[in-house]
Motif scaffolding. Structure first.
Motif, PDB file in Angstrom:
ATOM      1  N   TYR A   5       0.818  -1.219   0.000  1.00 47.04           N
ATOM      2  CA  TYR A   5       0.000   0.000   0.000  1.00 47.04           C
ATOM      3  C   TYR A   5       0.855   1.274   0.000  1.00 47.04           C
ATOM      4  CZ  TYR A   5      -3.852  -3.143   1.048  1.00 47.04           C
ATOM      5  OH  TYR A   5      -4.781  -4.142   0.991  1.00 47.04           O
ATOM      6  N   TYR A   6       2.146   1.098  -0.213  1.00 48.24           N
ATOM      7  CA  TYR A   6       3.050   2.258  -0.221  1.00 48.24           C
ATOM      8  C   TYR A   6       2.560   3.313  -1.217  1.00 48.24           C
ATOM      9  CZ  TYR A   6       7.363   4.982  -0.865  1.00 48.24           C
ATOM     10  OH  TYR A   6       8.278   6.004  -0.954  1.00 48.24           O
ATOM     11  N   ARG A   7       2.280   4.496  -0.703  1.00 50.66           N
ATOM     12  CA  ARG A   7       1.850   5.670  -1.467  1.00 50.66           C
ATOM     13  C   ARG A   7       0.532   5.434  -2.218  1.00 50.66           C
ATOM     14  NH1 ARG A   7       4.665   9.880  -1.099  1.00 50.66           N
ATOM     15  NH2 ARG A   7       3.458  10.833  -2.779  1.00 50.66           N
ATOM     16  N   TYR A   8      -0.269   4.493  -1.744  1.00 55.88           N
ATOM     17  CA  TYR A   8      -1.577   4.305  -2.388  1.00 55.88           C
ATOM     18  C   TYR A   8      -2.610   5.214  -1.712  1.00 55.88           C
ATOM     19  CZ  TYR A   8      -5.714   2.369  -4.521  1.00 55.88           C
ATOM     20  OH  TYR A   8      -6.894   2.248  -5.218  1.00 55.88           O
ATOM     21  N   PRO A   9      -3.172   6.163  -2.447  1.00 53.54           N
ATOM     22  CA  PRO A   9      -3.995   7.218  -1.824  1.00 53.54           C
ATOM     23  C   PRO A   9      -5.405   6.791  -1.418  1.00 53.54           C
ATOM     24  CG  PRO A   9      -3.803   7.602  -4.195  1.00 53.54           C
ATOM     25  CD  PRO A   9      -2.912   6.442  -3.879  1.00 53.54           C
ATOM     26  N   PHE A  10      -5.770   5.518  -1.650  1.00 59.95           N
ATOM     27  CA  PHE A  10      -7.113   5.051  -1.260  1.00 59.95           C
ATOM     28  C   PHE A  10      -7.035   3.886  -0.271  1.00 59.95           C
ATOM     29  CE2 PHE A  10      -7.254   6.917  -5.478  1.00 59.95           C
ATOM     30  CZ  PHE A  10      -8.211   7.900  -5.298  1.00 59.95           C
ATOM     31  N   THR A  11      -5.924   3.794   0.430  1.00 62.56           N
ATOM     32  CA  THR A  11      -5.735   2.759   1.432  1.00 62.56           C
ATOM     33  C   THR A  11      -6.755   2.935   2.557  1.00 62.56           C
ATOM     34  OG1 THR A  11      -3.366   2.676   0.938  1.00 62.56           O
ATOM     35  CG2 THR A  11      -4.080   1.778   3.070  1.00 62.56           C
ATOM     36  N   ASN A  12      -7.342   1.818   3.005  1.00 60.62           N
ATOM     37  CA  ASN A  12      -8.313   1.875   4.096  1.00 60.62           C
ATOM     38  C   ASN A  12      -8.435   0.504   4.730  1.00 60.62           C
ATOM     39  OD1 ASN A  12     -11.012   0.427   3.089  1.00 60.62           O
ATOM     40  ND2 ASN A  12     -10.107   1.519   1.346  1.00 60.62           N
ATOM     41  N   CYS A  13      -9.182   0.435   5.828  1.00 58.65           N
ATOM     42  CA  CYS A  13      -9.459  -0.844   6.476  1.00 58.65           C
ATOM     43  C   CYS A  13     -10.788  -0.727   7.214  1.00 58.65           C
ATOM     44  CB  CYS A  13      -8.320  -1.237   7.429  1.00 58.65           C
ATOM     45  SG  CYS A  13      -8.193  -0.170   8.884  1.00 58.65           S
ATOM     46  N   THR A  14     -11.134  -1.692   8.042  1.00 56.52           N
ATOM     47  CA  THR A  14     -12.419  -1.624   8.742  1.00 56.52           C
ATOM     48  C   THR A  14     -12.438  -0.534   9.807  1.00 56.52           C
ATOM     49  OG1 THR A  14     -11.684  -3.343  10.273  1.00 56.52           O
ATOM     50  CG2 THR A  14     -13.000  -4.046   8.380  1.00 56.52           C
ATOM     51  N   HIS A  15     -11.280   0.050  10.120  1.00 56.28           N
ATOM     52  CA  HIS A  15     -11.218   1.081  11.158  1.00 56.28           C
ATOM     53  C   HIS A  15     -11.207   2.497  10.590  1.00 56.28           C
ATOM     54  CE1 HIS A  15      -9.014  -2.199  13.672  1.00 56.28           C
ATOM     55  NE2 HIS A  15     -10.305  -2.412  13.573  1.00 56.28           N
ATOM     56  N   CYS A  16     -11.173   2.639   9.280  1.00 57.10           N
ATOM     57  CA  CYS A  16     -11.063   3.986   8.717  1.00 57.10           C
ATOM     58  C   CYS A  16     -11.512   3.998   7.256  1.00 57.10           C
ATOM     59  CB  CYS A  16      -9.623   4.497   8.820  1.00 57.10           C
ATOM     60  SG  CYS A  16      -8.433   3.619   7.762  1.00 57.10           S
ATOM     61  N   GLY A  17     -11.624   5.221   6.719  1.00 56.84           N
ATOM     62  CA  GLY A  17     -11.906   5.367   5.296  1.00 56.84           C
ATOM     63  C   GLY A  17     -13.319   5.809   4.990  1.00 56.84           C
ATOM     64  N   PRO A  18     -13.680   5.799   3.716  1.00 56.97           N
ATOM     65  CA  PRO A  18     -14.993   6.295   3.294  1.00 56.97           C
ATOM     66  C   PRO A  18     -16.107   5.324   3.672  1.00 56.97           C
ATOM     67  CG  PRO A  18     -13.849   5.349   1.413  1.00 56.97           C
ATOM     68  CD  PRO A  18     -12.879   5.325   2.564  1.00 56.97           C
ATOM     69  N   ALA A  22      -8.869  -1.889  -1.497  1.00 62.96           N
ATOM     70  CA  ALA A  22      -8.354  -1.758  -2.877  1.00 62.96           C
ATOM     71  C   ALA A  22      -6.860  -1.484  -2.813  1.00 62.96           C
ATOM     72  CB  ALA A  22      -9.071  -0.627  -3.609  1.00 62.96           C
ATOM     73  N   CYS A  23      -6.211  -1.626  -3.953  1.00 68.20           N
ATOM     74  CA  CYS A  23      -4.772  -1.343  -4.032  1.00 68.20           C
ATOM     75  C   CYS A  23      -4.463  -0.791  -5.423  1.00 68.20           C
ATOM     76  CB  CYS A  23      -3.968  -2.602  -3.756  1.00 68.20           C
ATOM     77  SG  CYS A  23      -4.122  -3.851  -5.064  1.00 68.20           S
ATOM     78  N   TYR A  24      -3.175  -0.549  -5.673  1.00 66.40           N
ATOM     79  CA  TYR A  24      -2.770  -0.016  -6.976  1.00 66.40           C
ATOM     80  C   TYR A  24      -3.249  -0.879  -8.136  1.00 66.40           C
ATOM     81  CZ  TYR A  24       0.426   3.725  -5.537  1.00 66.40           C
ATOM     82  OH  TYR A  24       0.950   4.885  -5.059  1.00 66.40           O
ATOM     83  N   THR A  25      -3.281  -2.193  -7.927  1.00 69.14           N
ATOM     84  CA  THR A  25      -3.617  -3.113  -9.009  1.00 69.14           C
ATOM     85  C   THR A  25      -5.085  -3.022  -9.411  1.00 69.14           C
ATOM     86  OG1 THR A  25      -1.916  -4.651  -8.236  1.00 69.14           O
ATOM     87  CG2 THR A  25      -3.607  -5.541  -9.709  1.00 69.14           C
ATOM     88  N   CYS A  26      -5.979  -2.921  -8.398  1.00 70.85           N
ATOM     89  CA  CYS A  26      -7.400  -3.069  -8.707  1.00 70.85           C
ATOM     90  C   CYS A  26      -8.272  -1.870  -8.339  1.00 70.85           C
ATOM     91  CB  CYS A  26      -7.949  -4.305  -7.989  1.00 70.85           C
ATOM     92  SG  CYS A  26      -7.853  -4.201  -6.172  1.00 70.85           S
ATOM     93  N   GLY A  27      -7.712  -0.897  -7.633  1.00 67.58           N
ATOM     94  CA  GLY A  27      -8.553   0.157  -7.072  1.00 67.58           C
ATOM     95  C   GLY A  27      -8.577   1.447  -7.867  1.00 67.58           C
ATOM     96  N   PRO A  28      -9.195   2.484  -7.309  1.00 65.47           N
ATOM     97  CA  PRO A  28      -9.261   3.799  -7.963  1.00 65.47           C
ATOM     98  C   PRO A  28      -7.870   4.372  -8.226  1.00 65.47           C
ATOM     99  CG  PRO A  28     -10.760   3.686  -6.089  1.00 65.47           C
ATOM    100  CD  PRO A  28      -9.909   2.461  -6.029  1.00 65.47           C
ATOM    101  N   LYS A  29      -7.812   5.225  -9.235  1.00 61.72           N
ATOM    102  CA  LYS A  29      -6.552   5.853  -9.646  1.00 61.72           C
ATOM    103  C   LYS A  29      -6.691   7.373  -9.595  1.00 61.72           C
ATOM    104  CE  LYS A  29      -4.555   1.931 -11.191  1.00 61.72           C
ATOM    105  NZ  LYS A  29      -5.585   0.959 -10.766  1.00 61.72           N
ATOM    106  N   THR A  30      -5.580   8.042  -9.333  1.00 58.64           N
ATOM    107  CA  THR A  30      -5.535   9.514  -9.394  1.00 58.64           C
ATOM    108  C   THR A  30      -4.763   9.946 -10.638  1.00 58.64           C
ATOM    109  OG1 THR A  30      -3.485   9.608  -8.109  1.00 58.64           O
ATOM    110  CG2 THR A  30      -5.561   9.766  -6.889  1.00 58.64           C
ATOM    111  N   TRP A  31      -5.050  11.160 -11.088  1.00 59.90           N
ATOM    112  CA  TRP A  31      -4.264  11.767 -12.164  1.00 59.90           C
ATOM    113  C   TRP A  31      -4.365  13.289 -12.075  1.00 59.90           C
ATOM    114  CZ3 TRP A  31      -8.982   9.525 -12.881  1.00 59.90           C
ATOM    115  CH2 TRP A  31      -9.988  10.303 -13.468  1.00 59.90           C
TER     116      TRP A  31
END
Length: 779
Positions: free
Chosen positions: A121-134, A178-187
């Motif tokens: 998850y290094y530098r992945y801007p949508f990292t989350n878990c059951t304790h945090c996130g959207p 999600a992660c870099y491979t399968c999740g949302p992307k920024t640009w």
């Protein structure tokens, strides 16, 4: 073998509750299953009865950080449940009665991972878990499962699927995983449409590039979890000035984000309580006192003009943490909109509306389902005061006091400014997030869209609609239309009674409580006598109220214009206290009198009796005093500006040492069975001080203390004639910290229990709660 069903309601979906139940059951060697449904979480369990008792105990003790159990009901099973193991079953579609979790700030574990080069998850801007996130910002419907969120568009890769299914992983059944491979992307995009090239700046990735752009003085529109923000370097005066002009927000303070507490401490003096709020899962904007003569790099003076506080927040998503990593100074982070419009949430909408505001856009491809602003709070006397209830708080429910458990389903429509609406059922109130001022057509549409979303999301069918008594409020008109169209009852609720009832409800006063004294001080609300109230002392319970005292009414010259041109309120107050010939004779050389003489007073005087409604507004009294001493005299650009700037002038060290001598007199009159607080003596003393060239700081302090004493003296008189032992302080004027503390402390000194707000705003943002409980009590 013993079996039972366990029904758990509350904030129990999207917080890792089922995985927690699963782990406990497996450790205790119990069989059964756990699933989400419309009511919350349903557990079917079989095993040794002693083990099941331990199971129940540990569920309550070991609930996940974001969970809140409202009710746990156990039903012994009449027939043997046949299970060979304990499993997490698929969700069941039933009638909706569960809660939706607010978004939560990034937890420490996820934060560590995004900065760890060895983590996937290094530098992945949508990292989350059951304790945090959207949570709220991505949900389309209940039960909370991935396919009912905007994460449905992203199919999990094998590694994410493995973590999602691993009972020992904190991402076990974390729906947004999600992660870099399968999740949302920024640009990154340029607002002018030209290509972004790596040669323009050195960067790790597009998120890191935003930091470089901000350091270079650019304005960047950043798509977060709940909306678009506009960002710039808060120490770059040119960038801040450019942002104010482009956004058309010329005076209202900007919110700031800092990388960590240490940077915030360079500019402010956060208390322990304020630091706790900043670092909490809610992560609101916290208004903190500015450090005087800070030796550190100065902020632009346009950040918070003529204020003594700054609104700071810490990064609350991985994207923010990554963006701020190299930023050693604060940034402006304000809503991505033209002033007073709803915040943008869609990429195409942002390109269209903000292409002349931002220089760059940082986008991502996960849809924002539910728009939500940042919450704003402050600490008064070590107690939380919510100014704007939004991200992190909404739509978490508020438990209502005893007596409200079985009331009908009620929809309360709120007010015109700082609007929220409220849904009541099963002894709980669900307040919407802050929606804004309905005078703007785009905000009213946003209000309607959000209302429809909540009604659909919670499958809510109101049996009663509650509206403000003001016939011209758009929320009132819409509420009546809904009631008529659905052939259901509606209640007109008096504005200040609703303020007081909201304070009673959040302080857990039961439905059948004895009346208390409510002091509701605000801008204005429609009164029972068809005048505009705003300085009210009401003896009230949830069903009824009696008006015992008020601020002396004066003309509201020009109607709504008086809200934005404080000089009109000065003139109204002066001609109510003196004749104009007396004013000219005794105070004609004062700057304020010369200023007023240049206004069309003769025309105003001709129309005063027929065109100006009377108002007892405390907010307009603050405006009048502020304009007299030169604050926002010609115009105010946002609600409460004059009062906020006047409060900021007060030297609290001086106040603490000379409090009893720093005061102006008010007079208490009794006429037609009601007390009137008459500010006439205050005006005489204030004008005399101006003649003596007394400093504006001293005048501001004397006004605040004088008004506080007048309020308390009024209460003392009312206590002689009424059985009063509790007083609720409510209404937007009590956002003024000095007035709130002075009144509270003096009343407590008399042995009176003082009720204030800490769950909903004391301003109109909490009004819908009061409307709802009044309608419930009367139903």
């Amino acid at each position: 073998m013993y079996s039972e069903e366990i029904r758990i309601s509350g904030t129990v979906q999207g917080v890792g509750f089922r995985p927690t139940v699963y782990r406990i059951a497996k450790k205790l060697k119990l069989n059964g299953d756990v699933c989400n449904d419309g009511e919350g979480v349903l557990i079917r369990v079989s095993g040794n009865q002693k083990s099941i008792e331990e199971f129940i105990k540990r569920i309550q003790q070991e609930s996940p950080p974001l969970a809140h159990i409202h009710q746990l009901i156990r039903i012994p099973s009449s027939e043997q449940l046949v299970f060979n193991d304990f499993v997490i079953s698929n969700s069941i579609n039933t009638a909706i009665a569960t809660q939706i979790v607010p978004d939560a700030a990034t937890c420490e574990n996820c934060k560590q991972e995004i900065f760890d080069p060895l983590s996937r998850y290094y530098r992945y801007p949508f990292t989350n878990c059951t304790h945090c996130g959207p949570r709220f910002t991505i949900i389309n419907s209940i039960p909370y499962d991935r396919d009912r969120t905007s994460m449905a568009a992203f199919t999990m890769c094998s590694q994410c699927s493995k973590e999602y299914g691993d009972i020992n992983n904190r991402r076990f059944h974390a729906q947004p995983v999600a992660c870099y491979t399968c999740g949302p992307k920024t640009w990154l995009e340029r607002a002018d449409g030209k290509p972004v090239t790596a040669s323009m700046f050195s960067m790790l990735d597009d998120v890191d590039a935003v930091c470089t752009l901000l350091q270079k003085g650019e304005i960047v529109a950043i798509k977060g979890n709940g909306g678009i923000h506009l960002a710039c370097d808060a120490t770059n005066h040119t960038a801040v000035e450019k942002l104010r002009k482009r956004k058309q927000r010329y005076h209202k303070p900007f919110a700031l984000m800092a990388r960590d507490i240490e940077i915030i401490e360079q500019y402010t003096q956060p208390t322990t309580k304020e630091k706790e709020l900043l670092q909490s899962a809610i992560a609101p904007i916290v208004l903190i006192k500015i450090t005087e003569n800070s030796p550190h790099l100065s902020l632009s003076p346009l950040i918070a003009p003529r204020q003594n506080t700054l609104g700071f927040m810490l990064p609350y998503t991985p994207l923010h943490h990554l963006m701020m990593r190299r930023m050693n100074r604060p940034i402006v982070l304000t809503s991505g909109n033209i002033s007073n419009e709803p915040q943008c949430i869609d990429n195409d909408e942002t390109r269209e509306k903000l292409n002349t505001v931002a220089d760059y856009f940082l986008f991502h491809n996960r849809d924002i389902v539910n728009r939500i602003d940042d919450s704003v709070v402050k600490v008064v006397g070590e107690k939380l005061q919510i100014i704007r209830r939004a991200r992190g708080y909404a739509p978490a429910p508020i438990n209502l006091p005893s007596g409200f458990e079985k009331v009908p389903q009620i929809l309360a429509m709120g007010s015109e400014l700082k609007t929220t609406f409220c849904l009541v059922r099963d002894g709980q109130a669900i307040l919407s997030q802050h929606l804004g001022d309905l005078e703007k057509a785009t905000v009213f549409k946003y209000y309607q869209d959000t209302l429809n979303l909540y009604l659909n999301l919670f499958e809510y069918q109101p049996e009663i609609v509650a509206v403000d008594k003001h016939p011209e409020y758009l929320s009132t008109k819409l509420g009546k239309e809904l009631a008529i169209a659905n052939q259901i009852k509606f209640y007109n609720i008096q504005h200040h009674h609703a303020h007081i009832a909201a304070c009673m409800a959040e302080n857990n006063l039961p439905l059948n409580s004895e009346p208390i004294l409510g002091i509701a001080l605000d801008g204005l609300g429609y009164g029972e006598d068809n005048t505009l109230w705003g300085g009210e002392f009401l003896l009230a319970d949830y069903r009824h109220f009696t008006r015992l005292a008020t601020l002396k009414p004066v003309p509201l010259i020009g109607g709504k214009q008086a809200n934005y041109q404080p000089w009109r309120n000065t003139y109204a107050q002066l001609i109510s206290a003196f004749t104009w010939s007396e004013i000219k004779q005794n105070y004609g050389k004062l700057e304020i009198i010369k200023y007023l003489e240049n206004k069309p007073l003769r025309i105003l005087n001709q129309f005063l009796p027929s065109t100006s409604a009377l108002t007892s507004s405390t907010g307009r009294l603050f405006d009048a005093v502020a304009a007299t001493v030169g604050i926002c005299r010609e115009e105010s650009n946002y609600e409460g500006q004059a009062a906020i700037e006047m409060e900021a002038l007060i030297d609290e060290n001086l106040l603490n040492h000379r409090k009893e001598t720093l005061t102006y007199p008010f007079k208490l009159n009794f006429l037609d069975n009601i007390y009137y607080i008459d500010p006439s003596p205050m005006w005489k003393a204030l004008l005399n001080d101006l003649q003596q060239q007394t400093s504006v700081k001293i005048i501001a302090a004397k006004f605040h203390i004088g008004l506080a004493i007048a309020i308390v003296e009024t209460v003392k008189n009312l206590c002689k004639q009424n059985p009063i032992n509790q007083v609720a302080l409510t209404g937007g004027v009590f956002q003024n910290r000095i007035l709130l503390e002075e009144v509270s402390n003096r009343l407590q000194g008399l042995g009176i229990n003082v009720l204030t707000h800490n769950l909903v705003p004391c301003n109109d943002g909490g009004l819908s709660l009061g409307q709802a409980v009044i309608a419930a009590a009367n139903s």
